[in-house]
Design a protein around this motif. Structure first.
Motif, short mmCIF file in Angstrom:
data_model
loop_
_atom_site.label_atom_id
_atom_site.label_comp_id
_atom_site.label_asym_id
_atom_site.label_seq_id
_atom_site.Cartn_x
_atom_site.Cartn_y
_atom_site.Cartn_z
N LYS A 245 -7.50 3.59 -1.16
CA LYS A 245 -8.11 4.53 -2.12
C LYS A 245 -9.05 5.48 -1.37
CE LYS A 245 -7.82 2.25 -6.56
NZ LYS A 245 -7.72 0.78 -6.47
N ALA A 246 -9.84 4.90 -0.47
CA ALA A 246 -10.76 5.73 0.32
C ALA A 246 -9.98 6.66 1.25
CB ALA A 246 -11.69 4.82 1.13
N LEU A 247 -8.88 6.17 1.78
CA LEU A 247 -8.06 7.00 2.68
C LEU A 247 -7.47 8.17 1.91
CD1 LEU A 247 -6.67 7.54 5.39
CD2 LEU A 247 -4.81 6.02 4.66
N TYR A 248 -6.98 7.90 0.70
CA TYR A 248 -6.41 8.98 -0.12
C TYR A 248 -7.44 10.09 -0.32
CZ TYR A 248 -4.85 11.55 -4.19
OH TYR A 248 -4.51 12.58 -5.05
N LYS A 249 -8.67 9.70 -0.68
CA LYS A 249 -9.72 10.69 -0.93
C LYS A 249 -10.03 11.49 0.33
CE LYS A 249 -12.08 8.54 -4.78
NZ LYS A 249 -12.96 7.41 -4.99
N ALA A 250 -10.14 10.78 1.46
CA ALA A 250 -10.47 11.46 2.72
C ALA A 250 -9.38 12.46 3.12
CB ALA A 250 -10.66 10.41 3.82
N LEU A 251 -8.13 12.11 2.85
CA LEU A 251 -7.00 13.00 3.21
C LEU A 251 -6.92 14.18 2.23
CD1 LEU A 251 -4.40 10.24 4.01
CD2 LEU A 251 -5.15 11.99 5.64
N LYS A 252 -7.09 13.88 0.96
CA LYS A 252 -7.01 14.90 -0.09
C LYS A 252 -8.10 15.95 0.11
CE LYS A 252 -5.99 15.97 -4.59
NZ LYS A 252 -4.83 16.79 -4.76
N ASN A 253 -9.32 15.45 0.43
CA ASN A 253 -10.46 16.37 0.61
C ASN A 253 -10.54 16.92 2.03
OD1 ASN A 253 -11.09 15.72 -2.01
ND2 ASN A 253 -12.48 14.06 -1.42
N ARG A 254 -9.53 16.62 2.83
CA ARG A 254 -9.46 17.10 4.23
C ARG A 254 -10.70 16.69 5.05
NH1 ARG A 254 -4.39 19.03 6.12
NH2 ARG A 254 -3.24 19.52 4.26
N GLU A 255 -11.22 15.48 4.73
CA GLU A 255 -12.31 14.95 5.55
C GLU A 255 -11.74 14.45 6.88
OE1 GLU A 255 -14.14 12.05 2.97
OE2 GLU A 255 -14.32 13.63 1.45
N ILE A 256 -10.49 14.00 6.86
CA ILE A 256 -9.75 13.79 8.10
C ILE A 256 -8.46 14.62 7.98
CG2 ILE A 256 -10.73 11.49 8.48
CD1 ILE A 256 -7.93 10.32 7.89
N TRP A 257 -7.80 14.85 9.13
CA TRP A 257 -6.73 15.85 9.12
C TRP A 257 -5.39 15.29 8.61
CZ3 TRP A 257 -2.22 17.35 11.89
CH2 TRP A 257 -1.91 18.70 11.76
N ALA A 258 -5.07 14.06 9.03
CA ALA A 258 -3.78 13.48 8.63
C ALA A 258 -3.75 11.98 8.90
CB ALA A 258 -2.64 14.16 9.40
N ALA A 259 -2.74 11.34 8.35
CA ALA A 259 -2.53 9.90 8.63
C ALA A 259 -1.04 9.62 8.79
CB ALA A 259 -3.12 9.04 7.51
N GLY A 260 -0.74 8.68 9.67
CA GLY A 260 0.63 8.19 9.84
C GLY A 260 0.62 6.70 9.53
N LEU A 261 1.41 6.29 8.56
CA LEU A 261 1.33 4.91 8.07
C LEU A 261 2.70 4.24 8.06
CD1 LEU A 261 -0.87 5.74 4.93
CD2 LEU A 261 -1.70 4.96 7.17
N ASP A 262 2.79 3.09 8.70
CA ASP A 262 4.03 2.29 8.67
C ASP A 262 3.85 1.08 7.76
OD1 ASP A 262 6.66 1.48 9.60
OD2 ASP A 262 5.68 0.00 10.88
N VAL A 263 2.60 0.84 7.36
CA VAL A 263 2.28 -0.38 6.60
C VAL A 263 1.33 -0.03 5.45
CG1 VAL A 263 2.64 -2.06 8.46
CG2 VAL A 263 0.47 -0.84 8.32
N PHE A 264 1.38 -0.83 4.39
CA PHE A 264 0.66 -0.49 3.16
C PHE A 264 0.07 -1.75 2.53
CE2 PHE A 264 4.02 2.41 4.10
CZ PHE A 264 3.37 3.63 4.04
N GLU A 265 -0.95 -1.54 1.68
CA GLU A 265 -1.56 -2.69 1.00
C GLU A 265 -0.51 -3.41 0.16
OE1 GLU A 265 -5.40 -2.35 -0.97
OE2 GLU A 265 -5.79 -0.54 0.19
N GLU A 266 0.32 -2.64 -0.54
CA GLU A 266 1.43 -3.24 -1.30
C GLU A 266 2.73 -2.74 -0.68
OE1 GLU A 266 1.50 -2.16 -5.49
OE2 GLU A 266 3.46 -3.12 -5.73
N GLU A 267 3.63 -3.67 -0.33
CA GLU A 267 4.92 -3.28 0.23
C GLU A 267 6.05 -3.89 -0.59
OE1 GLU A 267 5.10 -4.05 4.44
OE2 GLU A 267 3.35 -2.83 4.84
N PRO A 268 7.07 -3.06 -0.93
CA PRO A 268 7.16 -1.62 -0.72
C PRO A 268 6.08 -0.88 -1.50
CG PRO A 268 9.28 -2.55 -1.43
CD PRO A 268 8.27 -3.62 -1.59
N ILE A 269 5.57 0.22 -0.92
CA ILE A 269 4.58 1.04 -1.63
C ILE A 269 5.27 1.66 -2.85
CG2 ILE A 269 5.06 3.04 -0.11
CD1 ILE A 269 2.08 3.84 -0.49
#
Ligand code: NAP
Ligand code: GLV
Length: 325
Positions: A245-269
């Protein structure tokens, strides 16, 4: 009567041939559908050996159903899907498959980093959807990888293999780990930094930790706030290490530039997950170790561990409680 083994997913015949001579092997017969919990619960009542995948939650209530169980062999290096403490208390061994997947997972991690930094998925989509009308100066521009600073959180087997790849790109290397890695510091020229400092100075932050009670949500709002606005976060370890949830906000608000994710809290996402709506996220379906050769090696190693444990020997990859290796 031969001792009973249950395998929770269809494995190639050549892998299980050796087992069938001495054991009564039962196997879930589907490749792409996990064994239903109620089937596994029923099977557990009879088995002496279980070969499972990271998709099965081997928790205390399941372990309690298995009166004859001697060993649980996970076909993965991560073993956060198994309650190792409960198993060990009952004298049941747990094994994993370290090492054989290190290089393949490091390759995928570096590939994901390149894809995220240089916006490869977005670029392909741009071309295929007919948006590419001309070459233009700032079109689909990304972040440079060569010469940038890579911060590795968790300098274990895969973290070290990743650092070796980064050296080939002339990257500056820093790491955070619970124990210092003096040999790697010397060999790779990688510098130890406290987590907060690593997050502040890294252009690429790569998470390579096991998921444990200590590492769960290690990267949350506070940690994301420390990262550069131009930073890229890569996670091929386990989803639960990052607060999504915090990552989503940081990415949406461009607090960080990008993320690459192979793994998730719930899988399959779930396909309607907010993270999947963002253009600055590259997502993969947990394919870190997915090369043909490596998956066969992992299955073979899991079978070897199972046979060693059932023969009364200490399996080569016994997981010891309170140690994450
Ligand atoms: P590893 O060799 O055990 O490395 C883990 C590193 O994390 C070790 O250096 C360990 O430190 C460090 N660490 C553990 N707990 C920590 C903490 N609380 N704070 C700081 N550092 C901590 O494991 P690996 O083989 O590299 O694999 C790492 C993880 O990658 C696995 O557990 C798995 O979850 C994930 N993985 C994912 C894929 C995929 O398909 N995406 C494939 C393979 C693995 P010490 O040296 O002090 O123990
Ligand atoms: C894969 O995620 C593994 O832990 O082997």
């Amino acid at each position: 009567m031969k001792p009973r083994i249950y395998i929770t997913r269809k494995l190639p015949e050549q892998i299980i041939d050796g087992l069938c001579k001495n054991y009564d092997v039962r196997m879930w017969n589907q490749e792409d559908i996990p064994v239903p919990r109620e089937v596994l619960e029923e099977e557990m009542k009879e088995v002496e050996g279980l070969l499972c995948l990271l998709t099965e939650q081997i928790d205390e209530s399941l372990i309690d159903k298995a009166a004859n169980l001697k060993i649980i062999a996970n076909m993965a290096v991560g073993h956060n899907n198994i309650d190792v403490i409960s198993a060990t208390k009952r004298g049941i061994m747990v094994t994993n498959t370290p090492g054989v997947l290190t290089e393949t997972t490091a390759d995928l991690t570096f590939g994901l980093l390149l894809a995220t930094a240089r916006r490869l998925m977005e670029a392909e989509d741009y071309l295929k959807s007919g948006k590419w009308e001309t070459w233009s100066p700032m079109q689909l521009t990304g972040q440079d990888v060569y010469g940038a600073t890579m911060g590795i959180i968790g300098l274990g087997r895969i973290g070290e293999a990743l650092a070796k790849r980064a050296k080939g790109f002339d990257m500056n290397l820093v790491y955070f780990n619970r124990s210092r890695k003096y040999e790697q510091e010397k060999e790779l020229g990688i510098e130890y930094q406290p987590l907060e400092k690593l997050l502040q100075i890294s252009d690429f932050v790569c998470v390579m930790l096991p998921l444990t009670p200590e590492t769960a949500y290690m990267i949350g709002k506070e940690q994301l706030e420390l990262m550069k606005e131009s930073a890229v976060l890569i996670n091929t370890a386990r989803g639960g290490i990052i607060d999504e949830k915090a990552l989503y906000k940081a990415l949406k608000n461009r607090e960080i530039w990008a993320a690459g994710l192979d793994v998730f809290e719930e899988e399959p996402i779930p396909v309607d997950h907010p993270l999947l709506t963002l253009p600055n996220v590259v997502t993969l379906p947990h394919i870190g170790s997915a090369s043909i050769a490596t998956r066969l090696k992992m299955a073979t190693l899991a079978v070897q561990n199972l046979m060693e444990g059932l023969a009364g020997d200490t399996p080569r990859n016994l997981v010891v409680v309170n140690k994450s290796k």
